[in-house]
Design a protein around this motif. Sequence first.
Motif, short mmCIF file in Angstrom:
data_model
loop_
_atom_site.label_atom_id
_atom_site.label_comp_id
_atom_site.label_asym_id
_atom_site.label_seq_id
_atom_site.Cartn_x
_atom_site.Cartn_y
_atom_site.Cartn_z
N ASP A 1 0.96 12.27 8.93
CA ASP A 1 -0.27 11.45 8.64
C ASP A 1 0.15 10.00 8.29
OD1 ASP A 1 -3.18 12.62 9.25
OD2 ASP A 1 -2.15 14.41 8.35
N ASP A 2 -1.03 9.33 8.41
CA ASP A 2 -0.91 8.05 7.86
C ASP A 2 -0.94 7.96 6.23
OD1 ASP A 2 -1.71 5.25 7.16
OD2 ASP A 2 -3.65 5.39 8.10
N PRO A 3 0.16 7.00 6.09
CA PRO A 3 0.43 7.16 4.41
C PRO A 3 -0.90 6.74 3.72
CG PRO A 3 2.46 6.38 5.72
CD PRO A 3 1.10 6.59 6.76
N SER B 1 8.59 10.13 20.47
CA SER B 1 7.76 11.38 19.95
C SER B 1 8.45 12.46 19.03
CB SER B 1 6.72 11.72 20.68
OG SER B 1 7.53 12.38 21.72
N SER B 2 9.79 12.37 19.59
CA SER B 2 10.81 13.34 19.16
C SER B 2 11.44 12.81 17.64
CB SER B 2 11.95 13.66 20.04
OG SER B 2 12.95 12.39 20.12
N LYS B 3 11.27 11.68 17.39
CA LYS B 3 11.49 11.14 16.15
C LYS B 3 10.59 10.91 15.15
CE LYS B 3 15.70 8.95 18.55
NZ LYS B 3 16.45 7.87 18.67
N LEU B 4 10.80 10.66 13.98
CA LEU B 4 9.96 10.48 12.85
C LEU B 4 8.79 9.61 13.23
CD1 LEU B 4 9.15 11.19 9.99
CD2 LEU B 4 10.68 9.16 9.16
N HIS B 5 7.70 9.83 13.15
CA HIS B 5 6.51 9.14 13.32
C HIS B 5 5.25 9.39 12.66
CE1 HIS B 5 5.96 12.12 16.45
NE2 HIS B 5 4.83 11.75 16.37
N ILE B 6 4.22 8.31 12.19
CA ILE B 6 3.13 8.82 11.93
C ILE B 6 1.93 8.42 12.84
CG2 ILE B 6 3.73 7.94 9.62
CD1 ILE B 6 2.44 5.15 9.94
N ASN B 7 0.73 9.09 12.42
CA ASN B 7 -0.11 9.01 13.31
C ASN B 7 -1.52 8.19 12.54
OD1 ASN B 7 -2.90 9.55 14.90
ND2 ASN B 7 -1.56 11.10 15.80
N ARG B 8 -1.85 6.94 12.93
CA ARG B 8 -2.95 6.26 12.39
C ARG B 8 -4.00 6.10 13.29
NH1 ARG B 8 1.21 2.06 10.44
NH2 ARG B 8 1.36 2.27 8.34
N GLY C 1 -3.14 18.51 6.69
CA GLY C 1 -2.88 17.71 8.07
C GLY C 1 -1.83 18.05 8.72
N ARG C 2 -1.22 16.79 9.28
CA ARG C 2 -0.06 16.65 10.03
C ARG C 2 1.15 16.89 9.47
NH1 ARG C 2 -3.37 13.01 12.11
NH2 ARG C 2 -4.08 13.06 14.21
N ASN C 3 0.92 16.90 7.75
CA ASN C 3 2.25 16.79 7.11
C ASN C 3 2.82 18.01 6.75
OD1 ASN C 3 1.81 14.27 6.79
ND2 ASN C 3 0.79 14.42 4.92
#
Length: 234
Positions: free
Chosen positions: A178-180, A133-140, A168-170
């Motif tokens: 966010d989800d792309p 979770s500390s590295k780049l991730h998206i949330n779908r 949003g999360r961006n």
Amino acid sequence: MRPGCKKGFTLIELAVVLVIVGIVISIVATVLPSLIQSAKIKKTRAILEKVDNALQGYLTANGRLPFADSDGDGVGDSNTYFGAIPYQDLGLSGGEDAWNNRLNYGVYLDLTTSTPQTYCTVLQNAATAPFDSSKLHINRSGTTTNMAYLVVSGGRKDLDGANGFFDGRNGDGDAEFDDPARIADLTYDDLMAAKSFTELIGSLCGGGGGGGSGGGGSGVENTDALCSDGVDND
């Protein structure tokens, strides 16, 4: 009508013309903003694709991805993983979307320190590593997935009322985006381009591991190893 006189518009004809002109102006006034926005969305998607290609080119040329830009000069800053796109590092003339707002950029930490000889191995390791979770991730929709990199446009305006143009999360500057593929709604109009580890492995590493030349080895099997591994595979 007297001979030699030209017939002009009657009041009724003039009124009809004015009504028609009014209808046309009304239609144009209603449709034109939508057409302009559609054109800007299309242009921004093309910009995102251009940046996406530039990032892949940078990775293959340098064996790593650039850091994000934290001070707005277009150059990536060491140990910065979430910020503005480092367009100068990528050889681009600018880093703005069609609304002239700066693009945001996130990068997976490990890919900023890889080399031409190791980046495919780093990609493979990242593809199979536990979620971090500390590295780049998206949330779908609650499902979180680490990504290699992503680029975000804030869209036409700030729809969620927070963090500037990014919704949003961006916009909060952390590792989660966010989800792309998220669909625009009343509180979200961002546009995104993102690449997973497996996508980059498939396009840059020939589907396998090895160095940055696309490879995974010379293509010649290690027959000694095959003959001594106890498996009937030689």
